[in-house]
Write an enzyme that holds these catalytic residues in place. Structure first.
Site, PDB file in Angstrom:
ATOM      1  N   HIS A 306       0.740  -1.143  -0.081  1.00  0.00           N
ATOM      2  CA  HIS A 306      -0.003   0.123   0.097  1.00  0.00           C
ATOM      3  C   HIS A 306       0.923   1.439   0.001  1.00  0.00           C
ATOM      4  O   HIS A 306       1.915   1.151   0.633  1.00  0.00           O
ATOM      5  CB  HIS A 306      -0.805  -0.050   1.253  1.00  0.00           C
ATOM      6  CG  HIS A 306      -1.951   1.045   0.974  1.00  0.00           C
ATOM      7  ND1 HIS A 306      -1.912   2.134   1.216  1.00  0.00           N
ATOM      8  CD2 HIS A 306      -3.358   0.579   0.780  1.00  0.00           C
ATOM      9  CE1 HIS A 306      -3.049   2.906   1.100  1.00  0.00           C
ATOM     10  NE2 HIS A 306      -3.894   1.980   0.671  1.00  0.00           N
ATOM     11  N   ASP A 363      -7.827  -5.297  -0.509  1.00  0.00           N
ATOM     12  CA  ASP A 363      -8.409  -6.027  -1.718  1.00  0.00           C
ATOM     13  C   ASP A 363      -7.930  -7.652  -1.542  1.00  0.00           C
ATOM     14  O   ASP A 363      -8.244  -8.360  -2.175  1.00  0.00           O
ATOM     15  CB  ASP A 363      -7.579  -5.439  -3.029  1.00  0.00           C
ATOM     16  CG  ASP A 363      -8.069  -4.271  -3.186  1.00  0.00           C
ATOM     17  OD1 ASP A 363      -7.303  -3.234  -3.355  1.00  0.00           O
ATOM     18  OD2 ASP A 363      -9.296  -3.768  -3.172  1.00  0.00           O
TER      19      ASP A 363
HETATM   20  C1  SDX Z   1      -5.894   0.191  -3.032  1.00  0.00           C
HETATM   21  O1  SDX Z   1      -4.226   4.852  -1.883  1.00  0.00           O
HETATM   22  C2  SDX Z   1      -5.146   4.255  -1.624  1.00  0.00           C
HETATM   23  O2  SDX Z   1      -5.754   4.408  -0.521  1.00  0.00           O
HETATM   24  C3  SDX Z   1      -5.622   2.979  -2.339  1.00  0.00           C
HETATM   25  C4  SDX Z   1      -6.775   2.164  -1.700  1.00  0.00           C
HETATM   26  C5  SDX Z   1      -8.071   2.798  -1.067  1.00  0.00           C
HETATM   27  O3  SDX Z   1      -8.891   2.408  -0.682  1.00  0.00           O
HETATM   28  O4  SDX Z   1      -8.334   3.894  -2.097  1.00  0.00           O
HETATM   29  O5  SDX Z   1      -6.353   1.542  -0.462  1.00  0.00           O
HETATM   30  C6  SDX Z   1      -6.885   1.069  -2.396  1.00  0.00           C
HETATM   31  O6  SDX Z   1      -5.577   0.722  -4.321  1.00  0.00           O
HETATM   32  C7  SDX Z   1      -5.152  -0.831  -2.340  1.00  0.00           C
HETATM   33  C8  SDX Z   1      -3.912  -1.218  -3.230  1.00  0.00           C
HETATM   34  C9  SDX Z   1      -4.190  -2.233  -4.047  1.00  0.00           C
HETATM   35  N1  SDX Z   1      -3.211  -2.583  -5.152  1.00  0.00           N
HETATM   36  C10 SDX Z   1      -2.610  -3.791  -5.221  1.00  0.00           C
HETATM   37  O7  SDX Z   1      -2.733  -4.758  -4.499  1.00  0.00           O
HETATM   38  C11 SDX Z   1      -1.758  -3.993  -6.195  1.00  0.00           C
HETATM   39  C12 SDX Z   1      -0.337  -4.722  -5.664  1.00  0.00           C
HETATM   40  N2  SDX Z   1       0.407  -3.658  -4.982  1.00  0.00           N
HETATM   41  C13 SDX Z   1       1.233  -2.872  -5.615  1.00  0.00           C
HETATM   42  O8  SDX Z   1       1.034  -2.395  -6.894  1.00  0.00           O
HETATM   43  C14 SDX Z   1       2.019  -1.641  -4.721  1.00  0.00           C
HETATM   44  O9  SDX Z   1       1.871  -2.104  -3.355  1.00  0.00           O
HETATM   45  C15 SDX Z   1       1.011  -0.345  -4.662  1.00  0.00           C
HETATM   46  C16 SDX Z   1       0.789   0.291  -5.900  1.00  0.00           C
HETATM   47  C17 SDX Z   1      -0.512  -0.905  -3.939  1.00  0.00           C
HETATM   48  C18 SDX Z   1       1.875   0.812  -3.863  1.00  0.00           C
HETATM   49  O10 SDX Z   1       2.686   1.062  -4.393  1.00  0.00           O
HETATM   50  P1  SDX Z   1       3.962   1.841  -3.709  1.00  0.00           P
HETATM   51  O11 SDX Z   1       3.729   2.090  -2.130  1.00  0.00           O
HETATM   52  O12 SDX Z   1       4.276   3.226  -4.665  1.00  0.00           O
HETATM   53  O13 SDX Z   1       5.073   0.889  -3.589  1.00  0.00           O
HETATM   54  P2  SDX Z   1       5.996   0.828  -4.770  1.00  0.00           P
HETATM   55  O14 SDX Z   1       5.221   0.223  -5.969  1.00  0.00           O
HETATM   56  O15 SDX Z   1       7.032   1.638  -4.929  1.00  0.00           O
HETATM   57  O16 SDX Z   1       6.767  -0.593  -4.410  1.00  0.00           O
HETATM   58  C19 SDX Z   1       7.755  -0.377  -3.353  1.00  0.00           C
HETATM   59  C20 SDX Z   1       8.577  -1.791  -3.245  1.00  0.00           C
HETATM   60  C21 SDX Z   1       8.966  -1.881  -4.858  1.00  0.00           C
HETATM   61  O17 SDX Z   1      10.144  -2.498  -4.609  1.00  0.00           O
HETATM   62  P3  SDX Z   1      11.525  -1.606  -5.064  1.00  0.00           P
HETATM   63  O18 SDX Z   1      11.216  -0.855  -6.393  1.00  0.00           O
HETATM   64  O19 SDX Z   1      11.568  -0.267  -4.149  1.00  0.00           O
HETATM   65  O20 SDX Z   1      12.666  -2.605  -5.027  1.00  0.00           O
HETATM   66  O21 SDX Z   1       7.930  -2.744  -2.878  1.00  0.00           O
HETATM   67  C22 SDX Z   1       7.571  -3.565  -4.130  1.00  0.00           C
HETATM   68  C23 SDX Z   1       8.074  -2.816  -5.269  1.00  0.00           C
HETATM   69  O22 SDX Z   1       8.492  -3.812  -6.250  1.00  0.00           O
HETATM   70  N3  SDX Z   1       6.311  -4.098  -4.090  1.00  0.00           N
HETATM   71  C24 SDX Z   1       5.779  -5.375  -4.143  1.00  0.00           C
HETATM   72  C25 SDX Z   1       4.357  -5.075  -3.989  1.00  0.00           C
HETATM   73  N4  SDX Z   1       4.187  -3.879  -3.765  1.00  0.00           N
HETATM   74  C26 SDX Z   1       5.169  -3.149  -3.781  1.00  0.00           C
HETATM   75  N5  SDX Z   1       6.531  -6.327  -4.490  1.00  0.00           N
HETATM   76  C27 SDX Z   1       5.648  -7.668  -4.648  1.00  0.00           C
HETATM   77  N6  SDX Z   1       4.360  -7.622  -4.501  1.00  0.00           N
HETATM   78  C28 SDX Z   1       3.547  -6.328  -4.230  1.00  0.00           C
HETATM   79  N7  SDX Z   1       2.441  -6.521  -4.070  1.00  0.00           N
END
Ligand code: SDX
Length: 428
Positions: A306, A363
């Site tokens: 998140h 989710d």
């Molecule tokens: C919602 O904003 C909100 O409030 C949204 C929400 C709402 O109620 O409106 O809460 C609803 O959208 C919940 C999130 C649902 N999305 C997912 O479950 C999709 C999977 N999650 C990722 O796409 C990610 O975690 C995000 C998009 C949710 C958050 O992205 P961030 O905080 O910007 O994190 P990032 O993408 O910068 O990742 C940080 C690190 C990365 O590694 P590095 O580049 O630092 O090496 O963590 C890793 C990412 O590769 N990472 C994951 C991961 N999520 C982040 N690795 C594996 N699996 C994952 N799910």
């Protein structure tokens, strides 16, 4: 808002900017005069360190796993409140007395039907159209039916547009489902609760009476509460930005629906269940954990991580408990729930996920419940949009009433070519 000051040294300049404090949470540095005083912009792709507005609706503490709606903790609301009551709270700022709640619920129930011509919009879609494609189109089309409530400067028109949006989303979402399975639309039955009405329009048929299951009605209402609002997330920010231009509320909500559809946002509930089904067996979990950790593999654990919550998503805890309750009460044993629980345990003890602060979000478990209730996976994000409409509408109203609000217009760091002269095609 109380004020102290921040100082920015830029070359030979020293700029002082006010630091504003809210009631709780991080202070903000007010940079509104920065470009005028120093000729520079701040740079913050994804707005991870940027406050776009002041708001009194929802507060999130990502480190502590706190989510408050007008000060009330989400777990208390999920346990003790109803979606209609939470809708009133988000819109008006206080929990309603019984007569105020009854009046609000009655008003909403008087707007549950959609214009008869709106049904013809569905016939233009393919039967296999994604419900979010239909929601985008049909909600935007509401603008063409309600010219009497698109003057956003009129508080009365804003109120009726807000009521119409909250009331009609269940009808529109249920119609999207019915259209996809070739069954006739059911009109709302206002003798039922908001959520009971939605369940009947979705699962009922004209051929027989539909009895709303109290267990499913309660679980669905709780899921709606858990999805109602969430501060300045991507889709809410989209609604605010669209609304800042003066666009009518129906068009703004269609923009929010479009943004929510993405798999990184609201589309994650559909993607998470599909992922859990693809994993299929707890023995295959290590393979997917390895893929999630592999920088060269675009795969991510859907329903994990998140932007704000870096310890746990309080909604995920309630959702997990609800999944256990609903499946037990429906006497359903779903191997996907076992995979989900095992995956959570493995991931929460894996150094990668601990270091990256990745935890189940709202989710991760919702799809297990929605599947048990009988929704097709494609409907999951449409249900998220149905519930989040209440938050979008509350945030949109707050923005319109905010004396500080103006049309949103971010700037950029330009990295393209400097000025050059046109070259006629024969000389290229
Ligand atoms: C919602 O904003 C909100 O409030 C949204 C929400 C709402 O109620 O409106 O809460 C609803 O959208 C919940 C999130 C649902 N999305 C997912 O479950 C999709 C999977 N999650 C990722 O796409 C990610 O975690 C995000 C998009 C949710 C958050 O992205 P961030 O905080 O910007 O994190 P990032 O993408 O910068 O990742 C940080 C690190 C990365 O590694 P590095 O580049 O630092 O090496 O963590 C890793 C990412 O590769 N990472 C994951 C991961 N999520 C982040 N690795 C594996 N699996 C994952 N799910």
């Amino acid at each position: 808002m109380s004020e102290t000051n921040a100082t920015l040294k830029l070359g030979d300049k020293e700029l002082t900017m006010p630091v504003l404090s809210g009631t709780v949470g991080p202070d903000v540095v007010d940079i509104r005069k920065l470009y005028g005083q120093a000729g520079v912009f701040t740079y913050d792709p994804g707005f991870t360190s940027t406050g776009s507005c002041s708001s009194a609706i929802t507060y999130i503490d990502g480190e502590a796993g706190v989510l408050l709606h007008r000060g009330y903790p989400i777990d208390q609301l999920a346990e003790q409140s109803t979606f209609m009551e939470v809708a009133y709270l988000l819109l008006h700022g206080e929990l309603p007395a019984k007569d105020a709640l009854d009046n609000f619920s009655y008003t909403i129930s008087r707007h549950t039907m959609v214009h008869e011509q709106l049904a013809t919009f569905y016939r233009g879609f393919r039967r296999d159209a994604h419900p979010m494609a239909i929601m985008c189109g049909v909600v935007g089309a509401l603008s063409s039916f309600y010219h009497d409530s698109t003057d956003i400067t009129d508080p009365k028109q804003r109120e009726i547009a807000s009521h119409r949006l909250i009331a009609k989303m269940p009808t529109i979402a249920a119609m999207a489902h019915k259209y996809s399975i070739g069954q006739p639309f059911l009109y709302p039955d206002n003798s039922l609760s908001y959520t009971g009405n939605f369940l009947r329009m979705t699962f009922g048929v004209p051929a027989e009476e539909y009895i709303v299951s109290p267990v499913i009605e309660r679980a669905m209402d709780r899921i709606f509460i858990l999805h109602a609002d969430h501060e300045q997330n991507a889709s809410t920010s989209t609604v605010r930005l669209a609304g800042s231009s003066g666009a009518n509320p129906f068009a703004c909500m269609a923009a929010g629906i479009a943004c929510l559809w993405g798999p990184a946002h609201g589309g994650a509930n559909e993607a998470a269940l599909n992922m859990l089904r693809e994993i299929g067996d707890v023995k295959r979990i290590p393979e997917y954990i390895a893929r999630a950790k592999d920088k060269d593999d675009p795969f991510r654990l859907m329903g994990f991580g998140h932007r704000v919550y870096k310890n746990f998503d309080p909604r995920a805890k309630v959702m997990k408990q609800t999944a256990d309750e609903v499946l037990a009460e429906l006497n359903i044993s779903d191997p996907v729930l076992d995979v989900a629980k095992e995956l959570e345990q493995i991931a929460l003890n894996d150094p990668y996920f601990i270091e990256k602060k990745l935890y189940p979000n709202v989710d991760f478990y919702s799809g297990v419940i929605l599947n048990a209730i009988g929704f097709p996976t494609e409907m999951f994000t449409a249900l998220f949009a149905l519930a989040r409409t209440v938050g979008w509408v509350a945030q949109w109203n707050e923005m319109i009433s905010d004396p500080e609000q103006k049309i949103g217009r971010p700037r950029q760091l330009y990295t393209g070519p400097t000025q050059r002269d046109y070259v006629p095609v024969g000389q290229r």
